[in-house]
Write a protein that holds these residues in place. Structure first.
Motif, mmCIF file in Angstrom:
data_model
loop_
_atom_site.group_PDB
_atom_site.id
_atom_site.type_symbol
_atom_site.label_atom_id
_atom_site.label_comp_id
_atom_site.label_asym_id
_atom_site.label_seq_id
_atom_site.Cartn_x
_atom_site.Cartn_y
_atom_site.Cartn_z
ATOM 1 N N PRO A 99 -39.100 38.343 58.891
ATOM 2 C CA PRO A 99 -39.247 38.694 60.304
ATOM 3 C C PRO A 99 -40.508 38.049 60.869
ATOM 4 N N ALA A 100 -40.405 37.537 62.107
ATOM 5 C CA ALA A 100 -41.551 36.861 62.713
ATOM 6 C C ALA A 100 -42.693 37.857 62.910
ATOM 7 N N LYS A 101 -43.910 37.367 62.755
ATOM 8 C CA LYS A 101 -45.080 38.215 63.006
ATOM 9 C C LYS A 101 -45.136 38.544 64.492
ATOM 10 N N ALA A 102 -45.657 39.725 64.820
ATOM 11 C CA ALA A 102 -45.724 40.146 66.213
ATOM 12 C C ALA A 102 -46.711 39.290 67.004
ATOM 13 N N GLY A 103 -47.536 38.539 66.325
ATOM 14 C CA GLY A 103 -48.561 37.762 67.009
ATOM 15 C C GLY A 103 -49.905 38.417 66.750
ATOM 16 N N VAL A 104 -50.936 37.597 66.803
ATOM 17 C CA VAL A 104 -52.251 38.104 66.428
ATOM 18 C C VAL A 104 -52.822 38.994 67.536
ATOM 19 N N LYS A 105 -53.456 40.077 67.119
ATOM 20 C CA LYS A 105 -54.172 40.925 68.072
ATOM 21 C C LYS A 105 -55.644 40.547 67.962
ATOM 22 N N TYR A 133 -54.602 40.482 62.851
ATOM 23 C CA TYR A 133 -55.796 40.740 63.640
ATOM 24 C C TYR A 133 -56.718 39.539 63.529
ATOM 25 N N GLY A 134 -57.375 39.208 64.624
ATOM 26 C CA GLY A 134 -58.268 38.061 64.596
ATOM 27 C C GLY A 134 -59.566 38.341 65.305
#
Ligand SMILES: Cc1cc2nc3c(=O)[nH]c(=O)nc-3n(C[C@H](O)[C@H](O)[C@H](O)COP(=O)(O)OP(=O)(O)OC[C@H]3O[C@@H](n4cnc5c(N)ncnc54)[C@H](O)[C@@H]3O)c2cc1C
Ligand SMILES: Nc1ncnc2c1ncn2[C@@H]1O[C@H](COP(=O)(O)O)[C@@H](O)[C@H]1O
Lengths: 246, 321
Positions: free
Chosen positions: A219-225, B298-299
């Protein structure tokens, strides 16, 4: 001293991973194929070093279809003696190991080198299977390999360190980083590769024990927070409350 | 019919990966309504053997033949073969760790049993026996069918939760004749005290952005605060800043911790190949365009030399130290 190096054909490490035919086949469009890196950089080059130092003869073997031939030729261009391809295109590791073991029984080798795993199937299976089929010892995940007469000294990886062990030849060793210094084929090697003995052998009919059905992408990562750089406490809070990993 | 689990140990201590394999085997047992036995090889104190019932073993088989002392996978495979015959095992589970990768393929040949390595979920028993394994260095998952009557699986570390039940299980001595070990271990070089990477739940890893080995104290302080193991990128190991067994990625170790914290690592595809099975990834890098951010959960964009000490303080504060 006769050494056999097992090489397999894999997609380049940077290849885009996609599937076709209802997700049952790896999409080979625009993909470059290479010799599995563990096989080329470590197993093959270590065998070459042994040839240069002690005059070992080194043969390459690959179980695969005709598309494998250019890679066997590339392997020969390092300056090895000969190559054989067993004309079977399936992916069952037991079947692949059985083909290699059958070849070894006919020819006799002192040392059989494999890579630690193929970077596509990640099986870490074929080396140990060859050893068990032949009834010879197996040392896995070698980081250093030396021979003295008919005895091998091998460093192998373990949790948090290494073990140094010894075994008599004939022996199967799976190789990884450390076993050899990476190098490139030279011009002379490339020029003579074409004229080296190269044979194709038809497979024996053998049993298969597993079958790959289909593939899926994770599953694709939700995107970086992004967390502001001056708020490490916020990261700690998220790792505790949201991600629940601390 | 039964499920048999090879419970790996080191210096008499059961490995975490082995408890995961046992919990996984126990889950297959309850799915298929089969008894589950755990096989332990080598010198292991009774307290350790007594823990296994809580992780799902119905019975513990313990073999301590002298041949098992110096690790030769062929001998352990022969032991498993004997135990499998005794227990009439149809599913055999090992950990996908150094020992498991050595033993399982040899056992596969001895039993003519299909082997799927690095499985990441429970098998589907509804029609045929199919199971998922990670392929392309974690970039895809394959569904594999095992054709043979006996099935062998090696479980990826950190892919199955530990749920101790508090139950206990009887321990039986397993006495079988074993072949002599042909692999003689002459010495062991191990960093004592450190958490071994493949077992670690949290990993703090450093790349070239760390600038030099003299700066690793900062990384180790964060790792210590988190209870983490330390790792590094390949150029860092190649430059001799860190030992080779810490190098993760395509050509190094593959790890699957719950939390992977990357400090000054760009996130090249070959590095990601070794870490993208991690549950949560934190990336700290001064370059907002660093590819690693695409794979991160997290970045923090900024200078590690400022962020890391502050983060260590924040972690310590959170843990009440
Ligand atoms: C076939 C092949 C196999 C390979 N196998 C592996 C492997 O197994 N593992 C592996 O790791 N690599 C591997 N590599 C190498 C890989 O391609 C990269 O070169 C390597 O991962 C880069 O390491 P790095 O991120 O530490 O260094 P760099 O790419 O130099 O990145 C350093 C990062 O640090 C950041 N930075 C610098 N200073 C600071 C600061 N003060 N604060 C915050 N951030 C800072 C920079 O922005 C940069 O993103 C392989 C390469 C090939 C070709
Ligand atoms: N088709 C093949 N032909 C020759 N050698 C192979 C083949 N597949 C795997 N090998 C060897 O076995 C090693 C382990 O492969 P695997 O078990 O697929 O991870 C590889 O690094 C190769 O050295």
């Amino acid at each position: 001293m006769k050494i056999l190096v097992c090489i397999s054909r894999t997609a380049d490490t940077t290849a885009k991973i996609a599937f076709t035919s209802n997700n049952t086949k790896f999409d080979e469009a625009d993909v470059q194929f290479i010799i599995n890196p563990y096989d080329e950089w470590y197993a093959l080059v270590r065998a070459l070093e042994m040839k240069e130092k002690d005059g070992a003869t080194v043969q390459l073997i690959s179980v695969g279809g005709p598309e494998t031939d250019p890679l066997l030729r590339r392997g020969l261009s390092y300056g090895l003696d000969s190559a054989v391809r067993v004309n079977y295109s399936g992916s069952d590791p037991f079947r692949i190991a059985s083909e290699i073991a059958a070849w070894v029984r006919g020819e006799g080798f002192d040392l059989i080198l494999t890579g630690k795993e193929t970077i596509d199937y990640n099986g870490s299976s074929v080396g140990g299977m060859i050893a068990a089929l032949l009834g010879v010892p197996f040392i896995s995940l070698a980081t250093k390999l030396d021979l003295a007469g008919s005895r091998a000294t091998v460093h192998r990886e373990m949790e948090g360190g290494e073990e140094i062990c010894e075994a008599d030849l004939p022996l199967v060793v799976s190789c990884q980083k450390g076993v050899a210094e990476m190098r490139m084929p030279n011009i002379r090697g490339i020029q003579t590769a074409r004229s080296k003995p190269f044979q194709v052998r038809e497979p024996e009919s053998g049993e298969e024990l597993i079958q790959s059905l289909d593939f899926e992408l994770p599953p694709a990562k939700a995107g970086v927070k992004l967390v502001p750089a001056d708020q490490p406490e916020e990261l700690v809070r998220l790792l505790h409350e949201e991600a629940r990993v601390i | 019919m039964s499920v048999l689990v090879y419970v790996d140990q080191q210096d008499g201590k059961i490995k975490k990966a082995a408890l995961e394999a046992l919990s996984y085997g126990a889950a297959i047992g309850s799915q298929a309504n089969l008894p589950v036995s755990a096989l332990v090889a080598g010198q292991v104190p009774k307290e350790e053997l007594d823990r296994l019932g809580s992780f799902g073993a119905g019975k513990v088989l313990h073999a301590s033949n002298g041949e098992l002392k110096s690790f030769d996978g062929a001998v352990h495979a022969a032991l498993l073969k004997a135990a499998a015959a005794k227990e009439n095992a149809t599913v055999i589970v090992l950990s996908h760790n150094f020992h498991g990768k050595d033993i399982a393929p040899q056992l596969s040949v001895l039993l003519r049993a299909g082997l799927v390595t690095g499985v990441i979920s429970l098998p589907d028993l509804s029609a045929e026996f199919t199971v998922k394994k990670s392929v392309f260095s974690g970039k895809a998952v394959a569904r594999v069918k095992v054709i043979s009557p006996v099935k062998i699986l090696t479980l990826s570390p950190n892919s199955f939760p530990l749920t101790p039940s508090g139950k206990s299980a009887p321990v039986e001595k397993l006495e079988v004749a074993l072949p002599a070990s042909r692999v003689k271990v002459t010495s062991v070089e191990k960093e004592s005290g450190a958490i071994p990477l493949p077992e670690a739940e949290i990993i703090v890893s450093g790349g070239r952005g760390m600038k030099g080995p003299e700066n690793w104290g900062m990384l180790e302080a964060l790792a210590q605060a988190l209870g983490a193991a330390t790792a590094c990128s390949r150029p860092v190991a190649d430059a001799g800043w860190r030992p080779h067994h810490e190098h993760v990625g395509q050509t190094g170790l593959t790890v699957r911790p719950n939390l992977y914290v990357a400090l000054g690592i760009s996130g090249a595809i070959q590095h990601l190949a070794g870490v993208n099975g991690s549950k949560v990834i934190v990336v700290i890098n001064k370059d907002p365009e660093a590819p690693f951010f695409k794979a991160a959960d997290y970045g923090l964009v900024g200078d590690i030399f400022q962020i890391v000490p502050a983060l260590t303080q924040a972690v310590k504060k959170f843990k009440g130290e």
